[in-house]
Motif scaffolding. Sequence first.
Motif, PDB file in Angstrom:
ATOM      1  N   LEU A 283       0.484   8.895   9.926  1.00 29.04           N
ATOM      2  CA  LEU A 283       1.589   9.597  10.571  1.00 29.04           C
ATOM      3  C   LEU A 283       2.823   8.716  10.730  1.00 29.04           C
ATOM      4  O   LEU A 283       3.779   9.109  11.390  1.00 29.04           O
ATOM      5  CB  LEU A 283       1.144  10.097  11.957  1.00 29.04           C
ATOM      6  CG  LEU A 283       0.029  11.152  11.953  1.00 29.04           C
ATOM      7  CD1 LEU A 283      -0.434  11.438  13.370  1.00 29.04           C
ATOM      8  CD2 LEU A 283       0.508  12.419  11.269  1.00 29.04           C
ATOM      9  N   ALA A 284       2.789   7.534  10.151  1.00 26.87           N
ATOM     10  CA  ALA A 284       3.892   6.581  10.328  1.00 26.87           C
ATOM     11  C   ALA A 284       4.952   6.735   9.254  1.00 26.87           C
ATOM     12  O   ALA A 284       4.671   7.108   8.122  1.00 26.87           O
ATOM     13  CB  ALA A 284       3.348   5.151  10.308  1.00 26.87           C
ATOM     14  N   VAL A 285       6.175   6.443   9.644  1.00 26.79           N
ATOM     15  CA  VAL A 285       7.308   6.351   8.719  1.00 26.79           C
ATOM     16  C   VAL A 285       8.109   5.106   9.116  1.00 26.79           C
ATOM     17  O   VAL A 285       8.665   5.070  10.203  1.00 26.79           O
ATOM     18  CB  VAL A 285       8.221   7.588   8.803  1.00 26.79           C
ATOM     19  CG1 VAL A 285       9.396   7.437   7.842  1.00 26.79           C
ATOM     20  CG2 VAL A 285       7.444   8.859   8.492  1.00 26.79           C
ATOM     21  N   PRO A 286       8.102   4.040   8.272  1.00 27.24           N
ATOM     22  CA  PRO A 286       7.477   3.893   6.957  1.00 27.24           C
ATOM     23  C   PRO A 286       5.941   3.962   7.053  1.00 27.24           C
ATOM     24  O   PRO A 286       5.366   3.871   8.104  1.00 27.24           O
ATOM     25  CB  PRO A 286       7.933   2.513   6.496  1.00 27.24           C
ATOM     26  CG  PRO A 286       9.089   2.152   7.363  1.00 27.24           C
ATOM     27  CD  PRO A 286       8.865   2.840   8.654  1.00 27.24           C
ATOM     28  N   ARG A 287       5.304   4.041   5.884  1.00 30.43           N
ATOM     29  CA  ARG A 287       3.864   4.232   5.809  1.00 30.43           C
ATOM     30  C   ARG A 287       3.091   3.065   6.437  1.00 30.43           C
ATOM     31  O   ARG A 287       3.477   1.900   6.304  1.00 30.43           O
ATOM     32  CB  ARG A 287       3.421   4.364   4.351  1.00 30.43           C
ATOM     33  CG  ARG A 287       3.938   5.591   3.615  1.00 30.43           C
ATOM     34  CD  ARG A 287       3.503   5.499   2.175  1.00 30.43           C
ATOM     35  NE  ARG A 287       4.114   6.515   1.322  1.00 30.43           N
ATOM     36  CZ  ARG A 287       3.479   7.588   0.871  1.00 30.43           C
ATOM     37  NH1 ARG A 287       2.231   7.794   1.209  1.00 30.43           N
ATOM     38  NH2 ARG A 287       4.093   8.455   0.077  1.00 30.43           N
ATOM     39  N   ASP A 288       1.976   3.392   7.071  1.00 24.90           N
ATOM     40  CA  ASP A 288       1.022   2.384   7.545  1.00 24.90           C
ATOM     41  C   ASP A 288      -0.050   2.112   6.503  1.00 24.90           C
ATOM     42  O   ASP A 288      -0.645   1.038   6.477  1.00 24.90           O
ATOM     43  CB  ASP A 288       0.330   2.865   8.830  1.00 24.90           C
ATOM     44  CG  ASP A 288       1.154   2.596  10.080  1.00 24.90           C
ATOM     45  OD1 ASP A 288       2.131   1.834   9.999  1.00 24.90           O
ATOM     46  OD2 ASP A 288       0.816   3.155  11.139  1.00 24.90           O
ATOM     47  N   ILE A 289      -0.341   3.118   5.656  1.00 27.03           N
ATOM     48  CA  ILE A 289      -1.402   3.011   4.658  1.00 27.03           C
ATOM     49  C   ILE A 289      -0.774   3.053   3.266  1.00 27.03           C
ATOM     50  O   ILE A 289       0.033   3.935   2.971  1.00 27.03           O
ATOM     51  CB  ILE A 289      -2.417   4.165   4.805  1.00 27.03           C
ATOM     52  CG1 ILE A 289      -2.999   4.183   6.233  1.00 27.03           C
ATOM     53  CG2 ILE A 289      -3.532   4.047   3.778  1.00 27.03           C
ATOM     54  CD1 ILE A 289      -3.884   5.387   6.519  1.00 27.03           C
ATOM     55  N   GLU A 290      -1.134   2.098   2.425  1.00 34.22           N
ATOM     56  CA  GLU A 290      -0.545   2.050   1.089  1.00 34.22           C
ATOM     57  C   GLU A 290      -0.809   3.362   0.349  1.00 34.22           C
ATOM     58  O   GLU A 290      -1.949   3.868   0.354  1.00 34.22           O
ATOM     59  CB  GLU A 290      -1.122   0.876   0.294  1.00 34.22           C
ATOM     60  CG  GLU A 290      -0.606  -0.473   0.776  1.00 34.22           C
ATOM     61  CD  GLU A 290      -1.053  -1.616  -0.109  1.00 34.22           C
ATOM     62  OE1 GLU A 290      -2.030  -1.438  -0.882  1.00 34.22           O
ATOM     63  OE2 GLU A 290      -0.441  -2.697  -0.046  1.00 34.22           O
ATOM     64  N   PRO A 291       0.203   3.931  -0.301  1.00 35.27           N
ATOM     65  CA  PRO A 291       0.047   5.244  -0.945  1.00 35.27           C
ATOM     66  C   PRO A 291      -1.012   5.266  -2.044  1.00 35.27           C
ATOM     67  O   PRO A 291      -1.584   6.312  -2.335  1.00 35.27           O
ATOM     68  CB  PRO A 291       1.443   5.529  -1.499  1.00 35.27           C
ATOM     69  CG  PRO A 291       2.141   4.215  -1.543  1.00 35.27           C
ATOM     70  CD  PRO A 291       1.577   3.405  -0.418  1.00 35.27           C
TER      71      PRO A 291
END
Length: 441
Positions: A283-291
């Motif tokens: 749910l983070a922006v920027p991402r917390d989990i690599e795409p």
Amino acid sequence: MAVWALGINHTTAPLDLRGRFAFALDQIAPTLQGLRQSLCSTGAHPGIETAIISTCNRTEIYCAAHQPAMDHTLGWLAQSGGVSPALLRSHSYTLEDSLVARHAFRVASGLDSMVLGEAQILGQMKDAVRAAETAGALGSTLNQLFQRSFAVAKEVRTSTEIGAHSISMAAAAVRLAGQLFEDLSETKILFVGAGEMIELCATHFAAKNPKAIAIANRTLERGEKLAARFGGEVMRLADLPERLHEFDAVISCTASSLPIIGLGAVERALKKRRHRPMFMVDLAVPRDIEPEVKALGDVYLYTVDDLATVVQTAQANRQAAVAQAEAIIDAGVQSFMHWMDLRSPTGTLGAGGGVVPLIQQLNAQTDEWRALEIARAKKLLAKGEDVDAVLEALSRGITQKMLHGTLAELRAGDAEMRAQTAQTVSRLFLRSQSKTPNNGL
């Protein structure tokens, strides 16, 4: 005064581009200072007012100054995100004057959110306004805009059922997890972060009585408080890679500028789990989990944008409430623009002209007359003149100064102009009398 706004949101820009323009709350003050310095450097925007709203779904800049500077604002934001102005322009929206007010009111009311009618955005806007106030970037115009936004949002919330059928991001995550796992009470869930969104998600998942709950956070103290609420354990972020395999579901939302869960860590976790599936929500922006994690066969990874189709259910039930909310917003926009019009020296925002500057000039003029007559009265009293005579002269001097221009206008011009002037003077000065003054004065 010109008001303008520039923004990107979940409908105009992809997740990774939004991530480039995400500002944590503690970054707002220095960011606003940089924006104001950039705009003031041109010399055309002294005393500019600015505010930035940054959430997982949007980043918006609001400005007010004597002249608009949309291109300069866009150029500054593009540079801050490391992209070209052309790319940012293709994914952004720009608004001026009444359109700014309408947009701000709709955002505060939850009408522009991915989750229609959600209330979290209102709190985020209030946090952004407090940050702008602390930074000294908020003036009377933007303050009035946002305070009216909050008032409109409150009226929408209390007068309509806009939020009655909404599905939150947290509820959507639970719903998706329920589709993967037959019984959520048999799952172990890890929450990464300890902010408001994680607290909401933990509340929803805890209602399903999972086997175990853990909170991983950068600071243990805040993580411990949240873990205590749900009977869970707390761990450091540094321990996350070695323990990731223990959890069936991972929900992450931190303010990190870089991913904190990498592809390699997830691959190792899957190997230890003997490829039992993992449910992950970023749910983070920027991402917390690599795409790249999404490509793994045994991982079901969802981002904020992936949840869009889930949260946009029950739209038909909300259309009547939306129409009611839009009517409230229309009235709010008209009221704000009337306020702006009163403050405009040229009346560019409406047909009425600048009333507030005229009132200020009238007050300054009458104060000057009063000061002159008081100074004259003090000199007469110092010479020993009779007090009653001095007071009489004081009152007569003030009234003569106030009526001199009016009487001159009544005597000037042709008969038709004198008649129009007489009607105006009668309305302003003779409200308690039924007869109009003699046009031949």
